[in-house]
Design an enzyme around this catalytic site. Structure first.
Site, PDB file in Angstrom:
ATOM      1  N   GLY A  15       0.913  -1.240   0.059  1.00 40.53           N
ATOM      2  CA  GLY A  15       0.133   0.101   0.331  1.00 40.53           C
ATOM      3  C   GLY A  15       0.690   1.347   0.161  1.00 40.53           C
ATOM      4  O   GLY A  15       0.190   2.517   0.089  1.00 40.53           O
ATOM      5  N   GLU A  24       4.272  -6.252   1.026  1.00 41.47           N
ATOM      6  CA  GLU A  24       3.893  -6.601   0.076  1.00 41.47           C
ATOM      7  C   GLU A  24       3.647  -5.479  -0.930  1.00 41.47           C
ATOM      8  O   GLU A  24       2.381  -5.020  -1.233  1.00 41.47           O
ATOM      9  CB  GLU A  24       2.659  -7.435  -0.171  1.00 41.47           C
ATOM     10  CG  GLU A  24       2.803  -8.716   0.737  1.00 41.47           C
ATOM     11  CD  GLU A  24       1.366  -9.325   1.361  1.00 41.47           C
ATOM     12  OE1 GLU A  24       0.375  -8.464   1.532  1.00 41.47           O
ATOM     13  OE2 GLU A  24       1.416 -10.478   1.617  1.00 41.47           O
ATOM     14  N   PRO A  25       4.671  -4.739  -1.401  1.00 38.79           N
ATOM     15  CA  PRO A  25       4.488  -3.472  -2.295  1.00 38.79           C
ATOM     16  C   PRO A  25       4.149  -3.911  -3.783  1.00 38.79           C
ATOM     17  O   PRO A  25       4.766  -4.995  -3.945  1.00 38.79           O
ATOM     18  CB  PRO A  25       5.824  -2.780  -2.211  1.00 38.79           C
ATOM     19  CG  PRO A  25       6.855  -3.847  -1.846  1.00 38.79           C
ATOM     20  CD  PRO A  25       5.870  -4.621  -1.097  1.00 38.79           C
ATOM     21  N   GLY A  26       3.079  -3.407  -4.382  1.00 39.37           N
ATOM     22  CA  GLY A  26       2.874  -3.695  -5.711  1.00 39.37           C
ATOM     23  C   GLY A  26       3.144  -2.252  -6.521  1.00 39.37           C
ATOM     24  O   GLY A  26       4.165  -1.967  -7.325  1.00 39.37           O
ATOM     25  N   CYS A  43     -17.643   4.940 -25.843  1.00 41.45           N
ATOM     26  CA  CYS A  43     -18.832   5.751 -25.892  1.00 41.45           C
ATOM     27  C   CYS A  43     -19.202   6.080 -24.337  1.00 41.45           C
ATOM     28  O   CYS A  43     -20.459   5.387 -24.022  1.00 41.45           O
ATOM     29  CB  CYS A  43     -19.743   4.848 -26.652  1.00 41.45           C
ATOM     30  SG  CYS A  43     -21.220   5.906 -27.244  1.00 41.45           S
TER      31      CYS A  43
HETATM   32  N1  LLP Z   1      -1.113  -7.005  -0.261  1.00 40.49           N
HETATM   33  C1  LLP Z   1      -2.441  -7.299  -0.495  1.00 40.49           C
HETATM   34  C2  LLP Z   1      -3.110  -8.164   0.453  1.00 40.49           C
HETATM   35  C3  LLP Z   1      -3.412  -6.287  -1.233  1.00 40.49           C
HETATM   36  O1  LLP Z   1      -4.671  -6.433  -0.995  1.00 40.49           O
HETATM   37  C4  LLP Z   1      -2.659  -5.392  -2.124  1.00 40.49           C
HETATM   38  C5  LLP Z   1      -3.552  -4.456  -2.883  1.00 40.49           C
HETATM   39  C6  LLP Z   1      -1.370  -5.238  -1.922  1.00 40.49           C
HETATM   40  C7  LLP Z   1      -0.645  -5.951  -1.142  1.00 40.49           C
HETATM   41  C8  LLP Z   1      -0.550  -4.260  -2.770  1.00 40.49           C
HETATM   42  O2  LLP Z   1      -0.839  -3.019  -2.597  1.00 40.49           O
HETATM   43  P1  LLP Z   1       0.043  -1.714  -3.236  1.00 40.49           P
HETATM   44  O3  LLP Z   1       1.381  -1.610  -2.696  1.00 40.49           O
HETATM   45  O4  LLP Z   1      -0.033  -2.088  -4.690  1.00 40.49           O
HETATM   46  O5  LLP Z   1      -0.741  -0.413  -2.945  1.00 40.49           O
HETATM   47  N2  LLP Z   1      -6.803  -1.511  -7.989  1.00 40.49           N
HETATM   48  C9  LLP Z   1      -6.621  -0.436  -7.070  1.00 40.49           C
HETATM   49  C10 LLP Z   1      -5.948  -1.070  -5.945  1.00 40.49           C
HETATM   50  C11 LLP Z   1      -6.012  -2.377  -5.429  1.00 40.49           C
HETATM   51  C12 LLP Z   1      -5.439  -2.699  -4.251  1.00 40.49           C
HETATM   52  C13 LLP Z   1      -5.568  -4.118  -4.082  1.00 40.49           C
HETATM   53  N3  LLP Z   1      -4.774  -4.795  -3.060  1.00 40.49           N
HETATM   54  C14 LLP Z   1      -5.881   0.894  -7.879  1.00 40.49           C
HETATM   55  O6  LLP Z   1      -5.782   1.001  -9.036  1.00 40.49           O
HETATM   56  O7  LLP Z   1      -5.728   1.774  -7.121  1.00 40.49           O
END
Ligand code: LLP
Length: 471
Positions: free
Chosen positions: A272, A314-316, A388
């Site tokens: 997050g 868990e960074p994404g 559209c």
């Molecule tokens: N770990 C868990 C359990 C999660 O549910 C998530 C994201 C992450 C890690 C990674 O979060 P990050 O570091 O990427 O913020 N589609 C939405 C974001 C959904 C996130 C879902 N879970 C958007 O485009 O903002």
């Protein structure tokens, strides 16, 4: 910088001194303008990429992904080491699941978090050691759980009581021993600057803190399960430490209670970590964020007289978001006269099918002319797609050079996370290719769809009559 010009312009949108500038932290570090003003990505002029691959085109800068993966891993591992423990850092594959990206992050020393059987298969096919995979999901099927246990994933993050019994049956049938965490819902939900703390969060993930102890006792009774610890993820695009601190305090109370019944070697605080989408976003630098979060856990443990467990994160978005730039071609422009301003609508050849985030979340982006630098004079603009639907917005508010015209290329930065994975074929628009750039070279890492791909799914059509490759 100047102040906002009218009520049609949000307060946060500043009139830039240079309408062609590339703001630090929003663009990949290697992005720059060549002497002729054209945007260069990964050492390649945007127009050359477009000549080779067409538009829309999603570009991912490999060095940027690797650099960010290494930076977030070392930020957490060094903070953990200073506090006297270790940290595992998983790439949250949902941000952009692709075999090339998985390989890059593995090479940078990360593990991989997957949340469906499909993501699991990509990670495995990309060569990830199953022991380095964490498997998430609030509704994992029995078949998905069987597959995860069979290949030996390092940990399964249990999300419900029902899943405990499913895993009990699967491990009993195969004599496997599966390491698991239990996802708890700390009642803290964080978004960007603020966090909200409640007794019970009203959402689908995990189990409430107050329900967790008997579930962990049940996990510990099952011979095929080994309990590693608790998992808690409080939200996405978080800018500060406060939400993590509050959540960690709540989760540590439970962690302490569970120690009475056995070992709890791990604590996973999820991902997050926020990034800048526009020049006004100001997320805490990752080293400071990591230090603040780890210190919050360390202090919480010290106050309770507990040993600090191993930590996991868990960074994404942090890793892939700023590595992505989407290139579009401008098709039409029109000026809409408002009460207090004129807004130029700039239509591009993609939209909500390749970036659903503005429509889904009201997400804000920025844009720059890519094929050339524009005139100095800025116009208030809204970049819109070809779908559209009036909510088909790519960049809600931006100043673009007044001479923006059909045929120009526009670049939208920070599209590396949650754009390709959320893409769709709305209005029968094929999804664009994704091209990785590295030091002057480029290669396709996701093939673009063709119209033929789309027509082939319609069982009433003979696709042989349709042109292959039409986009
Ligand atoms: N770990 C868990 C359990 C999660 O549910 C998530 C994201 C992450 C890690 C990674 O979060 P990050 O570091 O990427 O913020 N589609 C939405 C974001 C959904 C996130 C879902 N879970 C958007 O485009 O903002």
């Amino acid at each position: 910088m100047h102040s906002p010009v009218s009520a049609s312009v949000p307060e946060w949108l500043v009139l830039p001194d240079d309408v062609n500038d590339l703001v630090d932290g929003v663009w990949p570090a290697a992005a720059h303008r060549a002497a002729d003003g054209a945007l260069v990505l990964g050492g390649i002029p945007a127009a050359d990429l477009v000549a080779a691959y067409g538009t829309p085109l999603q570009v991912i800068d490999e060095n940027e992904v690797r650099h960010r993966a290494a930076a977030v891993r070392s930020a957490f591992q060094q903070a953990a080491e200073r506090a006297g423990t270790t940290a595992r850092v998983y790439y949250a594959g949902k941000a952009f699941m692709n075999s090339a990206i998985v390989r890059w992050v593995l090479q940078e020393g990360l593990r991989v978090d997957v949340c469906t059987g499909g993501e699991l298969e990509v990670a495995l096919a990309a060569g990830a050691d199953p022991a380095l995979i964490g498997f998430h999901g609030n509704n994992k099927s029995v078949a998905e759980l069987e597959r995860a246990v069979e290949v030996g994933v390092g940990s399964i993050i249990i999300d419900s009581e029902i899943e405990i019994e499913r895993l009990a049956a699967i491990t009993a049938a195969t004599d496997a021993v599966q390491q698991v965490l239990l996802r708890v819902n700390s009642g803290v939900h964080a978004e960007t600057h603020d966090f909200l703390a409640t007794a019970h969060e009203d959402q689908k993930f995990g189990v409430p803190l107050s329900d967790a102890a008997p579930l962990v006792a049940r996990i510990r009774e099952i011979p095929g399960l080994r309990f590693l610890g608790l998992h808690c993820h409080i939200g996405s695009q978080i800018f500060g430490v406060d939400g993590f601190r509050e959540s960690a305090a709540r989760v540590l109370d439970l962690h302490e209670e569970l120690l009475a019944g056995g070992h709890v070697p791990l604590l996973n605080l999820g991902g997050g970590f926020g990034i800048a989408y526009t020049r006004v976003d100001d997320p805490t630098p990752i080293d400071q964020l990591a230090e603040g979060i780890v210190q919050a856990v360390a202090q919480g443990c010290a106050a309770r007289g507990l040993d600090l467990p191993e930590l996991a994160f868990e960074p994404g978005r942090y890793i892939v978001g700023p590595a992505g730039v989407t290139l579009y071609e401008v098709g039409t422009t029109k000026d809409v006269v408002l009460e207090d301003a004129v807004r130029r609508y700039v239509s591009v050849d993609g939209g909500m099918s390749d970036n659903a985030r503005p429509a889904l979340y009201g997400a804000q982006y920025s844009a720059r002319l890519a094929s050339r630098a524009g005139s100095d004079e800025p116009v208030l603009a809204r970049v819109v797609g070809r779908h559209c639907e009036s909510g088909d917005i790519v960049v809600d508010y931006e100043y673009l050079p007044a001479d923006v015209t059909p045929g120009d290329l526009l670049a939208v930065p920070v599209t590396g996370a949650y754009c390709a994975p959320l893409s769709s074929n709305y209005n029968h628009v094929p999804r664009p290719p994704v091209v990785a750039v590295l030091d002057g070279t480029s290669r396709v890492i996701v093939r673009g769809e063709t119209l033929r791909d789309l027509l082939a799914r319609d069982t009433g059509l003979d696709v042989g009559h349709h042109p292959e490759g039409a986009r």
